[in-house]
Motif scaffolding. Sequence first.
Motif, PDB file in Angstrom:
ATOM      1  N   ALA A 173      10.992   2.911 -10.622  1.00  0.00           N
ATOM      2  CA  ALA A 173      11.233   1.667 -10.210  1.00  0.00           C
ATOM      3  C   ALA A 173       9.853   0.916 -10.055  1.00  0.00           C
ATOM      4  O   ALA A 173       9.022   1.347 -10.042  1.00  0.00           O
ATOM      5  N   ASN A 174      10.083  -0.456 -10.268  1.00  0.00           N
ATOM      6  CA  ASN A 174       8.962  -1.343  -9.977  1.00  0.00           C
ATOM      7  C   ASN A 174       8.895  -2.102  -8.560  1.00  0.00           C
ATOM      8  O   ASN A 174       9.864  -1.997  -7.921  1.00  0.00           O
ATOM      9  N   ALA A 175       7.716  -2.723  -8.267  1.00  0.00           N
ATOM     10  CA  ALA A 175       7.553  -3.303  -7.061  1.00  0.00           C
ATOM     11  C   ALA A 175       8.632  -4.238  -6.843  1.00  0.00           C
ATOM     12  O   ALA A 175       9.297  -4.482  -5.580  1.00  0.00           O
ATOM     13  N   HIS A 176       8.961  -5.097  -7.871  1.00  0.00           N
ATOM     14  CA  HIS A 176       9.972  -6.387  -7.610  1.00  0.00           C
ATOM     15  C   HIS A 176      11.399  -5.644  -7.031  1.00  0.00           C
ATOM     16  O   HIS A 176      11.934  -6.169  -6.375  1.00  0.00           O
ATOM     17  N   HIS A 177      11.803  -4.605  -7.666  1.00  0.00           N
ATOM     18  CA  HIS A 177      13.103  -3.741  -7.422  1.00  0.00           C
ATOM     19  C   HIS A 177      13.097  -3.346  -6.045  1.00  0.00           C
ATOM     20  O   HIS A 177      13.978  -3.501  -5.236  1.00  0.00           O
ATOM     21  N   LEU A 178      11.924  -2.647  -5.493  1.00  0.00           N
ATOM     22  CA  LEU A 178      11.724  -2.214  -4.130  1.00  0.00           C
ATOM     23  C   LEU A 178      11.807  -3.422  -3.200  1.00  0.00           C
ATOM     24  O   LEU A 178      12.499  -3.366  -2.264  1.00  0.00           O
ATOM     25  N   ALA A 179      11.011  -4.411  -3.599  1.00  0.00           N
ATOM     26  CA  ALA A 179      11.343  -5.914  -2.599  1.00  0.00           C
ATOM     27  C   ALA A 179      12.306  -6.228  -2.459  1.00  0.00           C
ATOM     28  O   ALA A 179      13.007  -6.596  -1.278  1.00  0.00           O
ATOM     29  N   GLU A 180      13.253  -6.348  -3.767  1.00  0.00           N
ATOM     30  CA  GLU A 180      14.744  -6.578  -3.359  1.00  0.00           C
ATOM     31  C   GLU A 180      15.385  -5.843  -2.933  1.00  0.00           C
ATOM     32  O   GLU A 180      16.322  -6.167  -1.839  1.00  0.00           O
ATOM     33  N   ALA A 181      15.386  -4.421  -3.092  1.00  0.00           N
ATOM     34  CA  ALA A 181      16.312  -3.528  -2.365  1.00  0.00           C
ATOM     35  C   ALA A 181      16.327  -3.283  -1.052  1.00  0.00           C
ATOM     36  O   ALA A 181      16.974  -3.229  -0.182  1.00  0.00           O
ATOM     37  N   PHE A 182      14.783  -3.597  -0.401  1.00  0.00           N
ATOM     38  CA  PHE A 182      14.608  -3.476   1.068  1.00  0.00           C
ATOM     39  C   PHE A 182      14.246  -4.818   1.712  1.00  0.00           C
ATOM     40  O   PHE A 182      13.849  -4.792   2.710  1.00  0.00           O
ATOM     41  N   GLU A 183      14.507  -5.909   0.877  1.00  0.00           N
ATOM     42  CA  GLU A 183      14.348  -7.211   1.436  1.00  0.00           C
ATOM     43  C   GLU A 183      12.836  -7.344   2.171  1.00  0.00           C
ATOM     44  O   GLU A 183      12.798  -7.789   3.261  1.00  0.00           O
ATOM     45  N   MET A 184      12.118  -6.951   1.231  1.00  0.00           N
ATOM     46  CA  MET A 184      10.608  -6.811   2.016  1.00  0.00           C
ATOM     47  C   MET A 184       9.852  -7.783   1.050  1.00  0.00           C
ATOM     48  O   MET A 184      10.024  -8.090   0.058  1.00  0.00           O
ATOM     49  N   ASP A 185       8.695  -8.499   1.839  1.00  0.00           N
ATOM     50  CA  ASP A 185       7.782  -9.379   1.190  1.00  0.00           C
ATOM     51  C   ASP A 185       7.026  -8.520  -0.042  1.00  0.00           C
ATOM     52  O   ASP A 185       6.796  -7.495   0.268  1.00  0.00           O
ATOM     53  N   LYS A 186       7.049  -9.067  -1.056  1.00  0.00           N
ATOM     54  CA  LYS A 186       6.232  -8.341  -1.956  1.00  0.00           C
ATOM     55  C   LYS A 186       4.787  -7.776  -1.737  1.00  0.00           C
ATOM     56  O   LYS A 186       4.337  -7.023  -2.202  1.00  0.00           O
ATOM     57  N   SER A 187       4.214  -8.618  -0.948  1.00  0.00           N
ATOM     58  CA  SER A 187       2.798  -8.185  -0.446  1.00  0.00           C
ATOM     59  C   SER A 187       3.026  -7.105   0.386  1.00  0.00           C
ATOM     60  O   SER A 187       2.083  -6.064   0.234  1.00  0.00           O
ATOM     61  N   VAL A 188       3.984  -6.723   1.249  1.00  0.00           N
ATOM     62  CA  VAL A 188       3.970  -5.560   1.931  1.00  0.00           C
ATOM     63  C   VAL A 188       4.330  -4.419   0.928  1.00  0.00           C
ATOM     64  O   VAL A 188       3.637  -3.411   1.134  1.00  0.00           O
ATOM     65  N   VAL A 189       5.246  -4.665   0.042  1.00  0.00           N
ATOM     66  CA  VAL A 189       5.519  -3.558  -0.932  1.00  0.00           C
ATOM     67  C   VAL A 189       4.356  -3.396  -1.793  1.00  0.00           C
ATOM     68  O   VAL A 189       4.013  -2.001  -2.052  1.00  0.00           O
ATOM     69  N   SER A 190       3.682  -4.393  -2.120  1.00  0.00           N
ATOM     70  CA  SER A 190       2.387  -4.161  -2.751  1.00  0.00           C
ATOM     71  C   SER A 190       1.067  -3.085  -2.177  1.00  0.00           C
ATOM     72  O   SER A 190       0.841  -2.105  -2.773  1.00  0.00           O
ATOM     73  N   ARG A 191       1.144  -3.419  -0.879  1.00  0.00           N
ATOM     74  CA  ARG A 191       0.283  -2.383   0.116  1.00  0.00           C
ATOM     75  C   ARG A 191       0.894  -1.031   0.161  1.00  0.00           C
ATOM     76  O   ARG A 191       0.026  -0.050   0.206  1.00  0.00           O
TER      77      ARG A 191
END
Length: 157
Positions: A68-86
Motif C-alpha cells: 500500500a502507499n501512504a495515500h491509501h492508508l490515509a484514506e482507509a483510516f481517515e488519518m491526516d497524511k502527516s500522521v501517516v507519514s510519521r
Amino acid sequence: MTTATGALAEAETTEHESDDSLAEFQWRLSVAFSRARLLWKESAARIHPDLQPSGYKLLGFVARAGEANAHHLAEAFEMDKSVVSRQVRALEELGLVVSRPDADDGRQRVLAATPAAHEALEALRADHLARMRAVLAGLTPDELAAAGKVIRCLSEL
C-alpha cells in the motif's frame, strides 16, 4: 378489541423498549471499542515496544493488502497524511516495513511488510483467534452470523 389509545400506548412502550435496547447496545459497543483500543495498544507493544497503536493498525493493513502507499492508508483510516507519514517512517525505522518507489507514480512510495513483521503479526493473529474462540464459544453459528451482520451494518455508518 384494542382501542386507538391502547394501540398508541403499546406503540410508545415498544418504542421506549427499543430505545432502551439501543442505549444498552451503544453502551456495550463503546465498551467493545475501548477494549479494542487496549488490544491494539497491547498488540503494538508485543510487536515492538516503540510501535504506536496507530502504526500497528497501518502495519496490519499493509500486511493484509500485500502492499500500500501512504495515500491509501490515509484514506482507509481517515488519518491526516502527516500522521501517516510519521507512522510509516517509524515502521521503516523499526524494520517492520520496506518501501520502494511506485512504478506508476515516482512521487509515491509503495510499502510492504517485512518477513519479521509478517511473523509477528501471524503470532498475534493466532493468539487473537484463540481468545475470540474462547469468548464466543457459547454462541451458535446463527448468532455469530447475526453479530457479523450487525458489525457490517455499523461499518457502513
